[in-house]
Design an enzyme around this catalytic site. Structure first.
Site, PDB file in Angstrom:
ATOM      1  N   ASP A 152      28.190  19.678 -24.931  1.00 56.37           N
ATOM      2  CA  ASP A 152      28.119  19.259 -23.537  1.00 56.37           C
ATOM      3  C   ASP A 152      26.682  18.997 -23.070  1.00 56.37           C
ATOM      4  OD1 ASP A 152      29.637  19.287 -20.727  1.00 56.37           O
ATOM      5  OD2 ASP A 152      27.744  20.358 -20.515  1.00 56.37           O
ATOM      6  N   ASP A 180      30.793  17.520 -19.054  1.00 54.75           N
ATOM      7  CA  ASP A 180      31.194  16.477 -19.998  1.00 54.75           C
ATOM      8  C   ASP A 180      32.400  16.915 -20.829  1.00 54.75           C
ATOM      9  OD1 ASP A 180      29.159  14.926 -19.067  1.00 54.75           O
ATOM     10  OD2 ASP A 180      27.757  15.496 -20.627  1.00 54.75           O
ATOM     11  N   ASP A 181      32.413  18.167 -21.261  1.00 54.04           N
ATOM     12  CA  ASP A 181      33.587  18.694 -21.960  1.00 54.04           C
ATOM     13  C   ASP A 181      34.827  18.563 -21.089  1.00 54.04           C
ATOM     14  OD1 ASP A 181      32.262  19.454 -24.265  1.00 54.04           O
ATOM     15  OD2 ASP A 181      31.994  21.535 -23.651  1.00 54.04           O
ATOM     16  N   LEU A 182      34.703  19.006 -19.848  1.00 52.48           N
ATOM     17  CA  LEU A 182      35.858  19.004 -18.955  1.00 52.48           C
ATOM     18  C   LEU A 182      36.309  17.590 -18.630  1.00 52.48           C
ATOM     19  CD1 LEU A 182      34.638  21.825 -16.552  1.00 52.48           C
ATOM     20  CD2 LEU A 182      36.323  22.031 -18.386  1.00 52.48           C
ATOM     21  N   GLY A 185      37.994  15.952 -21.633  1.00 53.72           N
ATOM     22  CA  GLY A 185      39.354  16.488 -21.783  1.00 53.72           C
ATOM     23  C   GLY A 185      40.307  15.913 -20.764  1.00 53.72           C
TER      24      GLY A 185
END
Length: 410
Positions: A152, A180-182, A185
């Site tokens: 991230d 960014d991860d969230l 996803g």
């Protein structure tokens, strides 16, 4: 056209509590780790899909923290689990049998890993043309950075976010969540739903993918188009809005609050609410553009007034006249907030060892339906026997798989 049944037929092994949810009847193979992939799969699991988490035997904390820890529990509720060694020929063959009956597969391995394991879309598509194969990578499935590993914060930096976060002159700053991860996803979950909708017409699945870098560039939003259309490179603006003034954090007699009063109408109402109608006559402040250029003086002048009374006074006063404003809460205060309580964002859950706990609820609302935690976080390989039996494995085949070392403890 025949009518759709009221209650979709649940997949074998699906929780009865999830049978009326929109994704009931769909089977998902979850090969995700860390956060971006599990964030995607959590949407599917929470809304009724039968999610089978595939982990290597002996999977350790590196795959998502301690199994009883806050992070693992929040990410991996509502799933079943099997521990399968994909590097073992018998385990690989068993996985291919599972893939034949799956609707969706989600993974966020490095691009080269899935090809090395021979479980990429190109390997599974001939076995199951209906499969929706979904991937998250650091930087994209192709291109000069495709084989790089990404996390991230690296994407926050490369994607421009750290250059516009924080106070001017203080240097680059990451945001306080793995945004960014969230976002990756969430976007992948949306892509899966688009592919599912298309499959209703075509009968065929798709390869759906995004990356941390793409998610971050997408989330730059208006800051990106300021450059693309007007050639303006945004910098750090701290707690101020980059272009709208006044909009930001202001002191009060006890603690800071956020105020947003930048439009011409709101600015007029704001000046009168603060009993400062003379501000409306300041030549530099008559337009949003003028206030933006003179932001330091505007903010300092407003702060002189707001710091004279406590936060609750200003929130009540400004809300009364329609000025958006609000407190700046810590995490504890967030979940004590009456609106957050009303929205049910702390979702109750019964954990086999931790007892009655709470996790973060889905932020998606569908009137007439309610999601929740209907299945505890699985132990490593907990549902192996039933998952394999549903895929047509005999008891002898399951024993042989376990004896070969391809199948972890049930």
């Amino acid at each position: 056209m025949p009518e759709s049944p009221v209650d979709p037929k649940p997949a074998p092994g699906a929780s009865p509590a999830a049978s009326r949810l929109p994704l009931a009847g769909l089977r998902v193979l979850d090969l995700t780790l860390a956060r971006a992939g599990p964030t995607c799969v959590r949407h599917l699991a929470d809304w009724g899909a039968d999610v089978i988490r595939v982990e290597p035997p002996g999977a350790n904390d590196a795959l998502g923290g301690p199994r009883d820890g806050f992070d693992f529990v929040n990410l991996h509720r509502n799933k079943r689990a099997i521990a399968l060694d994909l590097k073992n020929p018998a385990g690989h063959a068993a996985f291919l049998r599972l893939a034949r009956t799956a609707d969706i597969l989600v993974e966020n391995m490095r691009v080269q890993v899935k090809h090395r394991l021979k479980i990429a879309d190109e390997h599974l598509r001939p076995l199951n043309p209906r499969l929706i194969y979904a991937s998250i990578s650091g930087f994209g499935q192709t291109g000069p950075y495709a084989t790089r590993g990404g996390v991230d914060q690296i994407a926050q930096g490369m994607g421009g976010l750290m250059s516009i976060t924080g106070e001017p002159g203080r240097g680059p700053m990451r945001v306080g969540i793995p945004i960014d991860d969230l976002t990756a996803g969430n976007l992948l979950a949306l892509g899966i739903l688009l592919a599912l909708y298309e499959r209703e017409r075509t009968g065929l699945g798709r390869y759906v993918h995004t990356s941390l870098l793409e998610a971050q560039v997408f989330m730059l939003d208006f800051q990106a188009t300021r450059w693309l259309m007007d050639g303006h490179i945004a910098g750090q603006a701290g707690n101020d809005h980059p272009v709208n003034i006044p909009m930001g954090v202001f002191p009060t007699a006890d603690k800071p609050i956020n105020i947003a009063a930048s439009s011409p109408k709101l600015w007029e109402v704001f000046c009168r609410a603060l009993e400062r109608p003379e501000w409306l006559e300041v030549p530099e402040w008559k337009t949003p553009q003028g206030r933006s250029k003179d932001r330091a003086r505007v903010n300092a002048t407003v702060a002189e007034v707001t710091r004279t009374k406590p936060s609750e006074y200003w929130i009540a006063r400004l809300e009364e006249v329609g000025i958006p404003c609000g407190p700046i809460n810590n995490i504890k205060e967030v979940f004590e907030d009456p609106q957050v309580r009303h929205l049910g964002m702390a979702m109750p859950m019964r954990h086999r060892r931790r007892g009655d706990i709470q996790v973060v609820a889905s932020a998606i609302n569908i009137e007439g339906l309610e999601t929740g935690v209907y299945r505890d976080v699985p132990e490593l390989g907990e549902h192996a026997d039933e998952i394999l039996a549903e895929a047509g494995f005999t008891a002898d085949e399951i024993r042989d798989l376990r004896a070969s070392g391809a199948l972890g403890a049930a």
